[in-house]
Write a protein that holds these residues in place. Structure first.
Motif, PDB file in Angstrom:
ATOM      1  N   LEU A   1     -32.448  17.594  21.217  1.00 32.42           N
ATOM      2  CA  LEU A   1     -32.736  17.923  22.685  1.00 32.42           C
ATOM      3  C   LEU A   1     -33.428  16.641  23.439  1.00 32.42           C
ATOM      4  CD1 LEU A   1     -35.180  20.887  21.692  1.00 32.42           C
ATOM      5  CD2 LEU A   1     -32.642  20.827  21.962  1.00 32.42           C
ATOM      6  N   LEU A   2     -33.343  16.580  24.818  1.00 33.93           N
ATOM      7  CA  LEU A   2     -33.544  15.620  25.689  1.00 33.93           C
ATOM      8  C   LEU A   2     -34.499  16.264  26.855  1.00 33.93           C
ATOM      9  CD1 LEU A   2     -34.019  12.799  26.828  1.00 33.93           C
ATOM     10  CD2 LEU A   2     -31.447  12.959  27.751  1.00 33.93           C
ATOM     11  N   ASP A   3     -35.724  15.811  27.143  1.00 36.76           N
ATOM     12  CA  ASP A   3     -36.419  15.968  28.454  1.00 36.76           C
ATOM     13  C   ASP A   3     -36.578  14.922  29.125  1.00 36.76           C
ATOM     14  OD1 ASP A   3     -38.170  17.115  30.299  1.00 36.76           O
ATOM     15  OD2 ASP A   3     -39.660  17.763  28.886  1.00 36.76           O
ATOM     16  N   LEU A   4     -35.983  14.847  30.407  1.00 32.87           N
ATOM     17  CA  LEU A   4     -36.215  13.980  31.455  1.00 32.87           C
ATOM     18  C   LEU A   4     -37.220  14.028  32.344  1.00 32.87           C
ATOM     19  CD1 LEU A   4     -32.375  13.464  32.199  1.00 32.87           C
ATOM     20  CD2 LEU A   4     -33.743  12.074  30.893  1.00 32.87           C
ATOM     21  N   GLY A   5     -38.127  13.341  32.395  1.00 34.77           N
ATOM     22  CA  GLY A   5     -39.510  13.355  32.799  1.00 34.77           C
ATOM     23  C   GLY A   5     -40.282  14.298  32.203  1.00 34.77           C
TER      24      GLY A   5
ATOM     25  N   ASP B   1     -40.190   9.284  30.294  1.00 29.19           N
ATOM     26  CA  ASP B   1     -41.120   9.494  31.410  1.00 29.19           C
ATOM     27  C   ASP B   1     -41.386   7.853  31.706  1.00 29.19           C
ATOM     28  OD1 ASP B   1     -43.009  11.842  32.428  1.00 29.19           O
ATOM     29  OD2 ASP B   1     -43.533   9.702  32.963  1.00 29.19           O
ATOM     30  N   LEU B   2     -41.234   7.700  33.022  1.00 26.55           N
ATOM     31  CA  LEU B   2     -42.039   6.349  33.575  1.00 26.55           C
ATOM     32  C   LEU B   2     -43.145   5.772  33.249  1.00 26.55           C
ATOM     33  CD1 LEU B   2     -43.221   6.721  36.623  1.00 26.55           C
ATOM     34  CD2 LEU B   2     -40.867   7.007  37.506  1.00 26.55           C
ATOM     35  N   SER B   3     -44.308   6.804  33.100  1.00 23.49           N
ATOM     36  CA  SER B   3     -45.544   6.524  33.025  1.00 23.49           C
ATOM     37  C   SER B   3     -46.095   6.647  31.708  1.00 23.49           C
ATOM     38  CB  SER B   3     -46.432   7.910  33.937  1.00 23.49           C
ATOM     39  OG  SER B   3     -47.696   7.703  33.475  1.00 23.49           O
ATOM     40  N   GLU B   4     -46.933   5.483  31.005  1.00 23.15           N
ATOM     41  CA  GLU B   4     -47.134   5.361  29.956  1.00 23.15           C
ATOM     42  C   GLU B   4     -48.486   6.201  29.592  1.00 23.15           C
ATOM     43  OE1 GLU B   4     -47.584   5.091  26.328  1.00 23.15           O
ATOM     44  OE2 GLU B   4     -46.202   3.566  26.909  1.00 23.15           O
TER      45      GLU B   4
ATOM     46  N   VAL C   1     -40.057   7.885  25.123  1.00 22.01           N
ATOM     47  CA  VAL C   1     -39.413   6.686  25.423  1.00 22.01           C
ATOM     48  C   VAL C   1     -39.794   6.344  27.018  1.00 22.01           C
ATOM     49  CG1 VAL C   1     -37.334   5.569  25.972  1.00 22.01           C
ATOM     50  CG2 VAL C   1     -37.525   7.137  24.126  1.00 22.01           C
ATOM     51  N   LEU C   2     -40.514   5.188  27.153  1.00 18.09           N
ATOM     52  CA  LEU C   2     -40.955   4.769  28.454  1.00 18.09           C
ATOM     53  C   LEU C   2     -39.753   4.352  29.260  1.00 18.09           C
ATOM     54  CD1 LEU C   2     -43.315   3.871  30.265  1.00 18.09           C
ATOM     55  CD2 LEU C   2     -43.312   1.833  29.279  1.00 18.09           C
TER      56      LEU C   2
END
Length: 287
Positions: free
Chosen positions: A119-123, A146-149, A171-172
């Motif tokens: 499974l992959l969740d984008l954002g 996500d782009l936010s740590e 993953v960042l």
């Protein structure tokens, strides 16, 4: 004279109502319960009792935050999603019932609960989509981007609390940058996303709880609200395994345009899924 719990509840509801907030009795009870360190049931039982000074001071502070229209979820630090408790902070969107439509669609399209799905969740945000799916699919492995740590830190805490941390990789990364998908080690059997889909110029007209407090990068979908869907579609061939599925949430009226974007990318667009209000909320596609 020391105020009773009932008096505090009444006064708080009045203050919230004056600020234009709905469900004031319900929210006042939650705020008072948090300030007093009591359950709602205990508050009812102790309504005529005098409230201690720390509870009064704490309630005053929480009420001031809510009157400024800070979301209740941020004040309380959590929100329920799919019957599960999720920690939240201003680094992530508040989970909403509309997004549960993604879970319903996934379970319907992929009924084999014991398959070792990827499974992959984008954002990924709070993790409400990915971690709920990992609870429903006990042999699945999940990746969240996500782009936010700060958002990933919230998702990590939720993964631990929900007992799925050993099956999730966070993953960042930023899908606006070239090669963003390479760090995800795809392809995946299911890709889900609740991407930013609000038109940029419309954000400041949203309700104050959203416009003032929720993370703008999780709302801003570009000039037409569809920028994220184009990026996802452009990378779909490397993200989705043959026969794999894509489920994305969208805003009211966006499903036809999202479907066109996915179709132009060579995906087989399936049925859209409606939320409880009858809005086409989730678009499905298959590789």
């Amino acid at each position: 004279m020391t105020a009773t719990y009932d008096t505090l509840l009444r006064d708080t509801a009045t203050a919230l109502s004056a600020a234009g907030i709905d469900n004031v009795r319900f929210e006042a009870r939650l705020l008072l319960a948090r300030a007093a360190g009591l359950s709602v049931e205990q508050l009812v039982a102790r309504g005529a009792d005098a409230a201690p000074a720390p509870a009064v001071a704490g309630l005053r502070e929480l009420t001031a935050r809510r009157i400024r229209r800070e979301p209740m979820a941020y004040i309380l630090g959590e929100r329920e999603f799919w019957g599960l408790p999720f920690q939240v902070s201003p680094a992530v969107l508040v989970p909403r019932p509309d997004s549960e439509t993604v879970i319903e669609a996934a379970l319907s399209l992929m009924p084999e609960r014991t398959r070792p799905w990827r499974l992959l969740d984008l954002g990924v945000g709070s993790g409400c989509l990915l971690l709920t799916l990992l609870r429903e699919y006990p042999d699945a492995m999940g990746t969240g981007l996500d782009l936010s740590e700060a958002a990933l830190a919230v998702a990590r805490r939720n993964a631990q609390a929900l007992g799925v941390a050993e099956r999730v990789r966070l993953v960042l990364g930023d899908w606006r940058l070239p090669g963003w998908e390479e760090a995800l080690a795809g392809p995946f059997d299911l890709v889900v996303s609740n991407p930013p889909y609000i038109e940029a110029e419309a954000i400041d007209r949203l309700m104050p709880e959203v416009a003032r407090f929720e993370p703008r990068e999780a709302l801003d979908g570009g000039p037409d609200g569809l920028a994220a869907y184009r990026r996802i579609a452009a990378s779909a061939s490397s993200l989705i395994a043959p026969g794999g599925r894509l489920l994305v949430e969208g805003g009211e009226g966006q499903a036809p345009e999202i479907s066109k974007i996915f179709g132009a990318a060579g995906l087989a667009v399936g049925t859209s899924w409606k939320d409880l209000a009858g809005i086409e909320r989730v678009v499905s596609a298959q590789q």
